[in-house]
Motif scaffolding. Structure first.
Motif, PDB file in Angstrom:
ATOM      1  N   GLU A 193       0.897  -1.252  -0.229  1.00  0.00           N
ATOM      2  CA  GLU A 193       0.017   0.015  -0.034  1.00  0.00           C
ATOM      3  C   GLU A 193       0.941   1.339   0.031  1.00  0.00           C
ATOM      4  O   GLU A 193       1.873   1.097   0.682  1.00  0.00           O
ATOM      5  CB  GLU A 193      -0.704  -0.059   1.380  1.00  0.00           C
ATOM      6  N   GLU A 194       0.536   2.344  -0.679  1.00  0.00           N
ATOM      7  CA  GLU A 194       1.085   3.473  -0.774  1.00  0.00           C
ATOM      8  C   GLU A 194       1.654   4.217   0.564  1.00  0.00           C
ATOM      9  O   GLU A 194       2.948   4.480   0.495  1.00  0.00           O
ATOM     10  CB  GLU A 194       0.506   4.610  -1.590  1.00  0.00           C
ATOM     11  N   GLU A 195       0.775   4.086   1.418  1.00  0.00           N
ATOM     12  CA  GLU A 195       1.257   4.749   2.725  1.00  0.00           C
ATOM     13  C   GLU A 195       2.385   4.191   3.217  1.00  0.00           C
ATOM     14  O   GLU A 195       3.529   4.431   3.858  1.00  0.00           O
ATOM     15  CB  GLU A 195       0.101   4.921   3.757  1.00  0.00           C
ATOM     16  N   GLY A 196       2.147   2.910   3.364  1.00  0.00           N
ATOM     17  CA  GLY A 196       3.361   1.672   3.913  1.00  0.00           C
ATOM     18  C   GLY A 196       4.572   2.035   3.116  1.00  0.00           C
ATOM     19  O   GLY A 196       5.759   2.165   3.701  1.00  0.00           O
ATOM     20  N   ILE A 197       4.471   2.090   1.640  1.00  0.00           N
ATOM     21  CA  ILE A 197       5.844   2.075   0.837  1.00  0.00           C
ATOM     22  C   ILE A 197       6.506   3.481   1.183  1.00  0.00           C
ATOM     23  O   ILE A 197       7.688   3.837   1.288  1.00  0.00           O
ATOM     24  CB  ILE A 197       5.374   2.212  -0.381  1.00  0.00           C
ATOM     25  N   GLN A 198       5.748   4.741   1.334  1.00  0.00           N
ATOM     26  CA  GLN A 198       6.322   5.873   1.806  1.00  0.00           C
ATOM     27  C   GLN A 198       6.847   6.041   2.939  1.00  0.00           C
ATOM     28  O   GLN A 198       7.832   6.627   3.229  1.00  0.00           O
ATOM     29  CB  GLN A 198       4.964   7.089   1.434  1.00  0.00           C
ATOM     30  N   GLN A 199       6.280   5.355   3.853  1.00  0.00           N
ATOM     31  CA  GLN A 199       6.922   5.313   5.521  1.00  0.00           C
ATOM     32  C   GLN A 199       8.389   4.505   5.221  1.00  0.00           C
ATOM     33  O   GLN A 199       9.302   5.089   5.798  1.00  0.00           O
ATOM     34  CB  GLN A 199       6.186   4.582   6.325  1.00  0.00           C
ATOM     35  N   GLU A 200       8.379   3.573   4.471  1.00  0.00           N
ATOM     36  CA  GLU A 200       9.784   2.797   4.373  1.00  0.00           C
ATOM     37  C   GLU A 200      10.771   3.951   3.700  1.00  0.00           C
ATOM     38  O   GLU A 200      12.107   4.015   3.921  1.00  0.00           O
ATOM     39  CB  GLU A 200       9.615   1.568   3.532  1.00  0.00           C
ATOM     40  N   ILE A 201      10.253   4.637   2.430  1.00  0.00           N
ATOM     41  CA  ILE A 201      11.224   5.572   1.846  1.00  0.00           C
ATOM     42  C   ILE A 201      11.627   6.672   2.709  1.00  0.00           C
ATOM     43  O   ILE A 201      12.868   7.018   3.043  1.00  0.00           O
ATOM     44  CB  ILE A 201      10.449   6.449   0.570  1.00  0.00           C
ATOM     45  N   GLU A 202      10.816   7.192   3.342  1.00  0.00           N
ATOM     46  CA  GLU A 202      11.075   8.239   4.512  1.00  0.00           C
ATOM     47  C   GLU A 202      12.068   8.043   5.450  1.00  0.00           C
ATOM     48  O   GLU A 202      12.986   8.580   6.012  1.00  0.00           O
ATOM     49  CB  GLU A 202       9.720   8.817   5.042  1.00  0.00           C
ATOM     50  N   ALA A 203      11.887   6.368   5.859  1.00  0.00           N
ATOM     51  CA  ALA A 203      12.932   5.868   6.961  1.00  0.00           C
ATOM     52  C   ALA A 203      14.279   5.869   6.498  1.00  0.00           C
ATOM     53  O   ALA A 203      15.152   6.121   7.022  1.00  0.00           O
ATOM     54  CB  ALA A 203      12.324   4.500   7.631  1.00  0.00           C
ATOM     55  N   TYR A 204      14.342   5.236   5.216  1.00  0.00           N
ATOM     56  CA  TYR A 204      15.775   4.748   4.615  1.00  0.00           C
ATOM     57  C   TYR A 204      16.356   5.925   3.607  1.00  0.00           C
ATOM     58  O   TYR A 204      17.665   6.014   3.525  1.00  0.00           O
ATOM     59  CB  TYR A 204      15.804   3.660   4.105  1.00  0.00           C
ATOM     60  N   ALA A 205      15.610   6.771   2.906  1.00  0.00           N
ATOM     61  CA  ALA A 205      16.250   7.492   1.835  1.00  0.00           C
ATOM     62  C   ALA A 205      17.085   8.689   2.368  1.00  0.00           C
ATOM     63  O   ALA A 205      17.974   8.854   1.732  1.00  0.00           O
ATOM     64  CB  ALA A 205      15.078   8.328   1.139  1.00  0.00           C
ATOM     65  N   PRO A 206      16.893   9.081   3.725  1.00  0.00           N
ATOM     66  CA  PRO A 206      17.840   9.910   4.088  1.00  0.00           C
ATOM     67  C   PRO A 206      19.390   9.444   4.086  1.00  0.00           C
ATOM     68  O   PRO A 206      20.436  10.330   4.354  1.00  0.00           O
ATOM     69  CB  PRO A 206      17.436  10.349   5.474  1.00  0.00           C
ATOM     70  N   LEU A 207      19.508   8.283   4.302  1.00  0.00           N
ATOM     71  CA  LEU A 207      20.831   7.345   4.307  1.00  0.00           C
ATOM     72  C   LEU A 207      21.619   7.495   2.869  1.00  0.00           C
ATOM     73  O   LEU A 207      22.580   7.124   2.941  1.00  0.00           O
ATOM     74  CB  LEU A 207      20.795   6.100   4.770  1.00  0.00           C
ATOM     75  N   VAL A 208      21.084   8.044   1.808  1.00  0.00           N
ATOM     76  CA  VAL A 208      21.617   8.177   0.488  1.00  0.00           C
ATOM     77  C   VAL A 208      22.643   9.334   0.482  1.00  0.00           C
ATOM     78  O   VAL A 208      22.123  10.245   0.787  1.00  0.00           O
ATOM     79  CB  VAL A 208      20.399   8.294  -0.728  1.00  0.00           C
ATOM     80  N   PRO A 209      23.756   9.309   0.243  1.00  0.00           N
ATOM     81  CA  PRO A 209      24.690  10.482  -0.115  1.00  0.00           C
ATOM     82  C   PRO A 209      24.282  11.358  -0.956  1.00  0.00           C
ATOM     83  O   PRO A 209      23.402  11.053  -1.839  1.00  0.00           O
ATOM     84  CB  PRO A 209      25.965   9.958  -0.452  1.00  0.00           C
ATOM     85  N   ASP A 210      24.546  12.595  -0.697  1.00  0.00           N
ATOM     86  CA  ASP A 210      23.792  13.829  -1.283  1.00  0.00           C
ATOM     87  C   ASP A 210      25.043  14.373  -2.316  1.00  0.00           C
ATOM     88  O   ASP A 210      24.539  15.460  -2.806  1.00  0.00           O
ATOM     89  CB  ASP A 210      23.694  15.057  -0.422  1.00  0.00           C
ATOM     90  N   GLY A 211      26.105  13.928  -2.666  1.00  0.00           N
ATOM     91  CA  GLY A 211      27.067  14.300  -3.782  1.00  0.00           C
ATOM     92  C   GLY A 211      28.275  14.985  -2.997  1.00  0.00           C
ATOM     93  O   GLY A 211      29.184  15.163  -3.532  1.00  0.00           O
TER      94      GLY A 211
END
Length: 196
Positions: A69-87
Motif C-alpha cells: 500500500e502507498e502509505e506503507g511504501i512511503q513510510q519505508e522511503i522516509e525511513a531509509y532515503a535520508p541515508l543516500v549520500p547527497d553528492g
C-alpha cells in the motif's frame, strides 16, 4: 534496479517484479555492500551507503513485511532515503560488533560518544568528524547503541581531491577505541562515485 537519484514509490519495483529481480541480482548487491564495508579495528564496521544499498534495503523491507500500500511504501522511503549520500558527503551505518554478550555490554558502556569521534581525513585536508544519529539519539548515560548512522560532510576541494585519487584515512580518536586506517583503493573508488 534502476538508479534515478531520487527514491520515489514509482521508482520502486512491485513485490512480484522485485522477487524475480532479487533471484538474479542478489549476489551483485551483496558484492557491492561488501565493497563499501570498512572494518576499523576489531569491532567497528562502517557500511557506507549508496542509492543501490538503500534501494535494496527498502525493497527488502517491503518484501519481508509484504507492504504494497502507498502509505506503507512511503513510510519505508522516509525511513531509509535520508541515508543516500547527497553528492558532497558519505553516509554510513556504523555497527559496533562484539560476539560475546557480556563483553558487548561492558564495551558499549565504555564507548559512549564513540560515534562522534569517528572521522575521515582526505589527504592534504583537515579531519572531518562524523555527524551522528540525526534521526534520534542512540545513547544514554549508561551505554551507547551498537548501531549508529553517521554522515561525513566534505568540502568541494575534498571532493575534488578524492575524485583525483587522493588517499583517505578513516579513524576514531575515542579514548577507548583509538584506531585509523587508509580506506582501501577499491572501496575508495566506489565512494568517490558518490561525490559530485
Amino acid at each position: 534496479m534502476q538508479l534515478t537519484g531520487n527514491i520515489t514509490p514509482d521508482s520502486l519495483m512491485s513485490l512480484e517484479a522485485y522477487t524475480k529481480w532479487r533471484k538474479l541480482h542478489k549476489p551483485e548487491i551483496m558484492a557491492h555492500r561488501r565493497l563499501r564495508s570498512v572494518v576499523l579495528g576489531e569491532h567497528i564496521n562502517l557500511q557506507f551507503e549508496s542509492e543501490t544499498t538503500i534501494r535494496y534495503q527498502i525493497q527488502e523491507m517491503l518484501r519481508i513485511e509484504k507492504i504494497f500500500e502507498e502509505e506503507g511504501i512511503q513510510q519505508e522511503i522516509e525511513a531509509y532515503a535520508p541515508l543516500v549520500p547527497d553528492g558532497h558527503n558519505w553516509k554510513a551505518t556504523m555497527m559496533i560488533e562484539y560476539t560475546d554478550i557480556n563483553e558487548r555490554k561492558r564495551e558499549l558502556a565504555r564507548l559512549i560518544g564513540v560515534e562522534d569521534r569517528m572521522f575521515v581525513e582526505v589527504e592534504g585536508h583537515a579531519r572531518v568528524y562524523a555527524i551522528a544519529d540525526e534521526d534520534l539519539d542512540r545513547e544514554n548515560d549508561e551505554k551507547t547503541s551498537a548501531v549508529h548512522f553517521v554522515r561525513f560532510e566534505l568540502t568541494p576541494s575534498m571532493c575534488a581531491s578524492v575524485k583525483a585519487g587522493g588517499a583517505v584515512k578513516l579513524g576514531c580518536d575515542h579514548t577507548h577505541y583509538p584506531a585509523h586506517m587508509q580506506i582501501p583503493p577499491e572501496t575508495l573508488a566506489s565512494l568517490a562515485g558518490d561525490l559530485r
